[in-house]
Design an enzyme around this catalytic site. Structure first.
Site, PDB file in Angstrom:
ATOM      1  CD  GLU A 198      -2.297  -1.751   2.539  1.00 43.15           C
ATOM      2  OE1 GLU A 198      -2.088  -1.082   3.557  1.00 43.15           O
ATOM      3  OE2 GLU A 198      -2.815  -2.889   2.572  1.00 43.15           O
ATOM      4  CD  GLU A 239      -3.909  -4.703   5.070  1.00 41.31           C
ATOM      5  OE1 GLU A 239      -5.068  -5.166   5.100  1.00 41.31           O
ATOM      6  OE2 GLU A 239      -3.663  -3.484   5.048  1.00 41.31           O
ATOM      7  CG  PHE A 263       1.727   0.876  11.205  1.00 42.87           C
ATOM      8  CD1 PHE A 263       2.342   1.515  12.283  1.00 42.87           C
ATOM      9  CD2 PHE A 263       1.262   1.657  10.160  1.00 42.87           C
ATOM     10  CE1 PHE A 263       2.486   2.891  12.307  1.00 42.87           C
ATOM     11  CE2 PHE A 263       1.413   3.042  10.176  1.00 42.87           C
ATOM     12  CZ  PHE A 263       2.031   3.660  11.257  1.00 42.87           C
ATOM     13  CG  ASP A 280       0.495  -2.738  15.125  1.00 41.52           C
ATOM     14  OD1 ASP A 280       0.336  -2.722  16.345  1.00 41.52           O
ATOM     15  OD2 ASP A 280       1.462  -2.176  14.565  1.00 41.52           O
ATOM     16  CG  PHE A 281      -1.892  -2.826   9.580  1.00 38.95           C
ATOM     17  CD1 PHE A 281      -2.385  -2.469  10.820  1.00 38.95           C
ATOM     18  CD2 PHE A 281      -1.464  -1.826   8.720  1.00 38.95           C
ATOM     19  CE1 PHE A 281      -2.431  -1.139  11.219  1.00 38.95           C
ATOM     20  CE2 PHE A 281      -1.510  -0.501   9.116  1.00 38.95           C
ATOM     21  CZ  PHE A 281      -1.994  -0.153  10.361  1.00 38.95           C
ATOM     22  CG  HIS A 333      -1.220   2.297  13.970  1.00 36.19           C
ATOM     23  ND1 HIS A 333      -2.558   2.161  14.205  1.00 36.19           N
ATOM     24  CD2 HIS A 333      -1.106   2.601  12.647  1.00 36.19           C
ATOM     25  CE1 HIS A 333      -3.228   2.383  13.078  1.00 36.19           C
ATOM     26  NE2 HIS A 333      -2.375   2.652  12.119  1.00 36.19           N
TER      27      HIS A 333
HETATM   28  C1  LIG Z   1      -5.520  -2.944   7.911  1.00 32.59           C
HETATM   29  C2  LIG Z   1      -4.833  -1.679   7.644  1.00 32.59           C
HETATM   30  N1  LIG Z   1      -4.107  -1.565   6.524  1.00 32.59           N
HETATM   31  C3  LIG Z   1      -3.472  -0.418   6.246  1.00 32.59           C
HETATM   32  C4  LIG Z   1      -3.541   0.640   7.102  1.00 32.59           C
HETATM   33  C5  LIG Z   1      -2.794   1.925   6.802  1.00 32.59           C
HETATM   34  N2  LIG Z   1      -3.756   2.951   6.436  1.00 32.59           N
HETATM   35  C6  LIG Z   1      -4.257   3.799   7.354  1.00 32.59           C
HETATM   36  S1  LIG Z   1      -5.442   4.763   6.724  1.00 32.59           S
HETATM   37  C7  LIG Z   1      -5.287   4.081   5.203  1.00 32.59           C
HETATM   38  C8  LIG Z   1      -6.144   4.556   4.088  1.00 32.59           C
HETATM   39  C9  LIG Z   1      -7.559   4.314   4.344  1.00 32.59           C
HETATM   40  O1  LIG Z   1      -8.301   4.769   3.266  1.00 32.59           O
HETATM   41  P1  LIG Z   1      -9.862   4.961   3.387  1.00 32.59           P
HETATM   42  O2  LIG Z   1     -10.474   3.734   3.902  1.00 32.59           O
HETATM   43  O3  LIG Z   1     -10.335   5.469   2.085  1.00 32.59           O
HETATM   44  O4  LIG Z   1     -10.009   6.068   4.521  1.00 32.59           O
HETATM   45  P2  LIG Z   1      -9.508   7.589   4.484  1.00 32.59           P
HETATM   46  O5  LIG Z   1      -8.159   7.614   5.105  1.00 32.59           O
HETATM   47  O6  LIG Z   1      -9.498   8.042   3.088  1.00 32.59           O
HETATM   48  O7  LIG Z   1     -10.493   8.328   5.324  1.00 32.59           O
HETATM   49  C10 LIG Z   1      -4.309   3.095   5.204  1.00 32.59           C
HETATM   50  C11 LIG Z   1      -3.892   2.311   4.042  1.00 32.59           C
HETATM   51  C12 LIG Z   1      -4.301   0.478   8.272  1.00 32.59           C
HETATM   52  N3  LIG Z   1      -4.404   1.454   9.184  1.00 32.59           N
HETATM   53  N4  LIG Z   1      -4.949  -0.676   8.506  1.00 32.59           N
END
Ligand SMILES: Cc1ncc(C[n+]2csc(CCOP(=O)(O)OP(=O)(O)O)c2C)c(N)n1
Ligand SMILES: [Mg+2]
Lengths: 351, 341
Positions: free
Chosen positions: A40, A71, A94, A96-97, A140
Site C-alpha cells: 500500500e 493485506e 505497520f 500490527d496489520f 500501531h
Molecule cells: C488494515 C490496515 N491496513 C493499512 C492501514 C494503513 N492505512 C491507514 S489509513 C489508510 C487509508 C484508508 O483509506 P480509506 O479507507 O479510504 O479512509 P480515508 O483515510 O481516506 O479516510 C491506510 C492504508 C491500516 N491502518 N490498517
C-alpha cells in the site's frame, strides 16, 4: 569513502536505517528481475515511512506495485507468486496489520513446502515496521515477532542497526523461504556505518554488539541500542555487560547465546514485546536446558513490555516497554544476587 | 448539488429541491447541522495547530472537508443508535455529541480524556452515547457494526447501527464479509462509505475498477445509494431515509462523495494529487456553502450566524484550554483496564 583522521583507515559512510533498507531493496531489485515490491502506497508516496521513496521513479511501476488496502491477498498472492517463479517482497505499513495477512502467511506460505513434501519453494519477504514510541496507539505499536516464530516454516528477522538491516534484507530476498522482516520504526532515522561495497549478513548468526564478562544481555531490534547505552553507564559502576543480538530469531544462533552465558554466568533478556508468550521465554528455556545452566550465578531475568496494549499517552507509552532504568536496575539486581556488587550502588534494588 | 445519477434517491432529490426554494426545514434543525459541522471544523483546526507545534504527539487523520457527512448522519441519530468509526474518527465523535472537553483531553493524552488517555487520536469512543469507537485497522469497524446490529435485533431494540468507513476499506475482506452477513441476516446496519477519493495516496481509480462504489451493494442483494457528501442537507435526507429502510429491511450501502482537504495524516506531502484538484474541491467546502444557504434562503440573519459561530468557537476554545490544563495519567493507570474485573 572517508578516512579516519590520523590513522588513515578507511571508514564506511554512515546512512540511516531507512536508507539501508532502501539500498538493499534497490540492489536486490536490480540484481534479480524476478524480484518485485508490492504494498500500500509504496509507489509515488514512497511507503508509509518513506522507505521505498524514489524506487518507483527508478525502477518503474512494473517492479514497484501500489496495491489496494487488502493485506490478505497481498500475502497470499506473494505466496502464489513465490511458488511460480517470481520473488515478491511485500510491505505492510505497520506490523500490527500482519494479523490481517496471518492466515496467508502462517497457514499457507509457511506450511506449503512441508505439506507438499518438499516439492515447492516459497521465496517471499514480508517487510513491516514494528514497535512503539510514535504515539500511534494500541493498534500501531506492537512487537509481535514471537507470533511468527510460532509458525514453523517462517524465518523471522529483527534488525537493530543500518548495517544489519541492509545485509539481512539482502539475505532475506535470496532465501528460498518465507521471511518475516520486522523493521524498527523508531530506528528508521538512526544512522550507522554501512559499507559501500556489497555484503550480506547471514541468518542464524548472532552478533556480539558489545563484549563483556559479568552478565549477558540478549536483546534485539530497538532494544539493542537501549541496552548498549545501559551497558555503557553500568561500565562506570564497574560492571562489564555483554550485549548479544541474535538478529534472526528463526533461525536462532543458540550456540552463541549459550556460550556467552556460560562465560558470564548471568543472563538478562530484553525485548519490547509483551512478556507473556514473548520470545524471551524461549531463550530462557534454551539456556535452562543447556550446559550453561549449572554455570549460572543468578536467575535468568526478563525485562519486557508489560502485558498490556500499548497506551497512547506519552508517559504511559514510554513506560509500557523497557526503559533504560528498568534494564539497569535488573542488571544491578542480578549482580547483587550473583555476589558481584556494582561499585557506587548499594541498598535496595528494584526490578 | 444533489447527485442525479441512478443511485440517488427520489426523496433526497425532492428534499434538495425544497431546500433550494425555502429549505423547508425547521430552523432548529438547520442550526443544529451548522453547529455540528462548525464544531468539527474548529476542533480539527485546533488539532492541526497543536500537532504542528508538537503539543500533541503521534499522528492524526483530520476530517476537514468531510464534515457534512458526520453532521448530516449524526443529526438523525439518538444516543441509543450506534456508530462505528475509523482512523479518521474525530468528526464522527464530535458529531455524535460527546463533550468536546473529553475529546480534546484524549488528544492530549490526558486522564480526563474519553479513553483516559489510553486510546488517542484513532480511538475516540463514547460507548454510553452509542459511539463504539474509532479503529486504527482499516476495515476493522465493519464487523463491529454488524455485531451491534445483531444485538439490536436480539434485544428487540428500535435502533440502528451506522458504520462509517472509507473508500479504501472497501477492498478489505471485512467489507465483503460484513455486508454479506448483515444482508443474509437482514440486520439494521447502514454502511456509510466516505468516498474521499483516496486511500492515503491511492486514488479509487487505482484501487477498484468499479468507480460507482454504490454498485457493490448489488453483489449482496442490498440497495446502494449515493449522496453528495459536501451537502449536509443531502446527507441528512439520505441518512434519514436509509435509517427507516434498514430498521425494517436490513442493510443499505450509502456512498457519500467527499474529499479530505488536508493530508492523509501528519506527514503527508500531497505528492499524489494536484493543487488544482484540491482547490476545486475546496470550492465545494460544505461549511461556507451551507452558511450561504442559511443566510440567503433561511431565516438566519448574518448576525445570528455570527453569533452561532462565536459560540461554537468559544466552546472549542474552552475545551482545548481545559484539555491542556488537565493532568496526565499516572503510572498507576498503566496496568489498569486490561481485563474486566
Ligand atoms: C488494515 C490496515 N491496513 C493499512 C492501514 C494503513 N492505512 C491507514 S489509513 C489508510 C487509508 C484508508 O483509506 P480509506 O479507507 O479510504 O479512509 P480515508 O483515510 O481516506 O479516510 C491506510 C492504508 C491500516 N491502518 N490498517
Ligand atoms: Mg478514502
Amino acid at each position: 569513502m572517508r578516512t579516519d583522521a590520523g590513522t588513515g583507515a578507511r571508514r564506511p559512510r554512515e546512512i540511516s536505517y531507512a536508507q539501508a533498507v532502501r539500498e538493499a531493496l534497490r540492489e536486490e531489485l536490480r540484481r534479480d528481475p524476478r524480484v518485485f515490491l508490492m504494498g500500500e502506497d509504496v509507489g509515488i508516496y514512497g511507503g508509509t515511512f518513506g522507505v521505498s521513496a524514489g524506487l518507483i521513479e527508478e525502477l518503474g511501476p512494473d517492479r514497484i506495485l501500489d496495491t489496494p488496502i487488502s493485506e490478505a491477498v497481498l500475502a497470499g498472492a506473494a505466496a502464489g507468486a513465490a511458488l511460480t517463479g517470481t520473488r515478491p517482497i511485500v510491505e505492510i505499513p505497520f506490523s500490527d496489520f500482519l494479523s490481517l495477512a496471518l492466515d496467508q502467511i502462517g497457514n499457507q506460505a509457511a506450511k506449503m513446502r512441508y505439506m507438499f513434501g518438499g516439492a515447492v519453494r516459497v521465496p517471499l519477504v514480508v517487510r513491516s515496521p514494528a514497535g512503539s514510541g510514535t504515539g500511534a496507539g494500541a493498534q500501531h505499536s506492537q512487537s509481535q515477532e514471537a507470533v511468527f516464530c510460532h509458525f514453523p516454516g517462517l524465518k523471522v528477522v529483527v534488525p537493530s542497526t543500518p548495517y544489519d538491516a541492509k545485509g539481512l534484507l539482502k539475505t532475506a530476498v535470496r532465501d528460498d523461504n518465507p521471511v518475516v522482516f520486522l523493521e524498527q520504526k523508531l530506528l528508521y532515522k538512526e544512522t550507522g556505518p554501512v559499507p559501500e561495497e556489497e555484503y550480506l549478513v547471514p541468518f542464524g548468526k548472532a552478533d556480539v554488539k558489545r563484549p563483556g564478562s559479568d552478565l549477558t544481555i540478549v536483546a534485539w531490534g530497538r532494544m539493542v541500542g537501549m541496552c548498549l547505552a545501559a551497558a555503557e553507564r553500568l561500565e562506570s559502576e564497574g560492571v562489564s555487560v555483554e550485549v548479544l543480538d541474535p538478529r534472526t530469531l528463526v533461525p536462532l544462533d543458540t550456540r552463541a547465546i549459550v556460550s556467552s552465558v556460560a562465560k558470564t554466568g548471568r543472563l538478562l533478556i530484553v525485548h519490547e514485546a509483551v512478556r507473556t508468550g514473548g520470545f524471551g521465554g524461549e531463550i530462557a528455556a534454551l539456556v535452562a536446558d543447556s550446559e550453561a545452566f549449572p554455570l549460572l550465578k543468578a536467575p535468568i531475568r526478563r525485562v519486557a513490555g508489560f502485558d498490556i496494549p500499548v497506551p497512547y499517552s506519552p508517559n504511559l507509552e514510554r513506560n509500557a516497554v523497557p526503559t533504560p532504568e528498568r534494564i539497569e536496575d535488573a542488571v544491578r539486581d542480578l549482580l547483587v544476587q550473583g555476589e558481584k556488587r556494582p561499585a557506587g550502588r548499594t541498598g535496595s534494588v528494584r526490578s | 448539488m444533489i447527485d442525479r445519477s441512478p443511485g440517488t434517491t427520489v426523496a433526497a432529490a425532492a428534499a434538495a429541491q425544497a431546500a433550494r426554494t425555502r429549505m423547508g426545514y425547521p430552523d432548529s434543525l438547520l442550526e443544529d447541522l451548522y453547529r455540528r459541522m462548525l464544531r468539527i471544523r474548529y476542533f480539527e483546526e485546533e488539532i492541526h495547530y497543536h500537532i504542528s507545534r508538537g503539543h500533541i504527539h503521534g499522528t492524526t487523520h483530520l476530517y476537514v472537508g468531510e464534515e457534512a457527512i458526520a453532521a448530516g448522519a449524526a443529526a438523525n441519530l439518538s444516543d441509543l443508535d450506534y456508530i462505528t468509526s475509523t482512523h479518521r474518527c474525530h468528526g464522527h465523535a464530535v458529531a455524535k455529541g460527546t463533550a468536546l472537553s473529553g475529546l480534546a483531553a484524549e488528544m492530549f493524552g490526558k486522564r480526563a480524556g474519553v479513553c483516559g488517555g489510553k486510546g488517542g487520536s484513532m480511538h475516540l469512543a463514547d460507548p454510553a452515547r452509542g459511539n463504539l469507537g474509532g479503529t486504527g485497522i482499516v476495515g476493522g469497524g465493519l464487523p463491529i457494526a454488524v455485531g451491534a446490529a445483531l444485538s439490536i435485533r436480539r434485544l428487540g431494540q428500535d435502533r440502528v447501527a451506522v458504520c462509517f468507513f472509507g473508500d479504501g476499506a472497501m477492498n478489505e475482506g471485512t467489507f465483503h464479509e460484513s455486508v454479506n452477513l448483515a444482508s443474509v441476516w437482514k440486520l439494521p446496519v447502514l454502511f456509510l462509505c466516505e468516498n474521499n477519493q483516496y486511500g492515503v495516496s491511492t486514488h479509487v481509480r487505482r484501487s477498484t475498477n468499479v468507480q460507482d462504489l454504490s454498485l457493490r451493494a448489488a453483489a449482496y442483494g442490498i440497495p446502494g445509494r449515493k449522496v453528495d457528501g459536501m451537502d449536509v442537507l443531502a446527507v441528512y435526507e439520505a441518512v434519514r431515509e436509509a435509517k427507516e429502510y434498514v430498521k425494517t429491511n436490513g442493510p443499505l450501502l450509502l456512498v457519500a462523495q467527499t474529499y479530505r482537504f488536508l493530508g492523509h495524516s501528519r506527514s503527508d506531502a500531497n505528492v499524489y494529487r494536484t493543487e488544482e484538484e484540491i482547490a476545486s474541491w475546496r470550492r465545494r467546502d460544505p461549511i461556507p456553502r451551507f452558511r450561504e444557504r442559511l443566510n440567503e434562503e433561511g431565516s438566519f440573519s448574518e448576525d445570528r450566524i455570527e453569533d452561532i459561530e462565536e459560540e461554537v468557537r468559544r466552546e472549542v476554545d474552552a475545551a482545548f484550554r481545559y484539555a491542556r490544563a488537565c493532568e496526565e495519567p499516572g503510572l498507576e493507570d498503566l496496568l489498569r483496564d486490561v481485563y474486566a474485573d
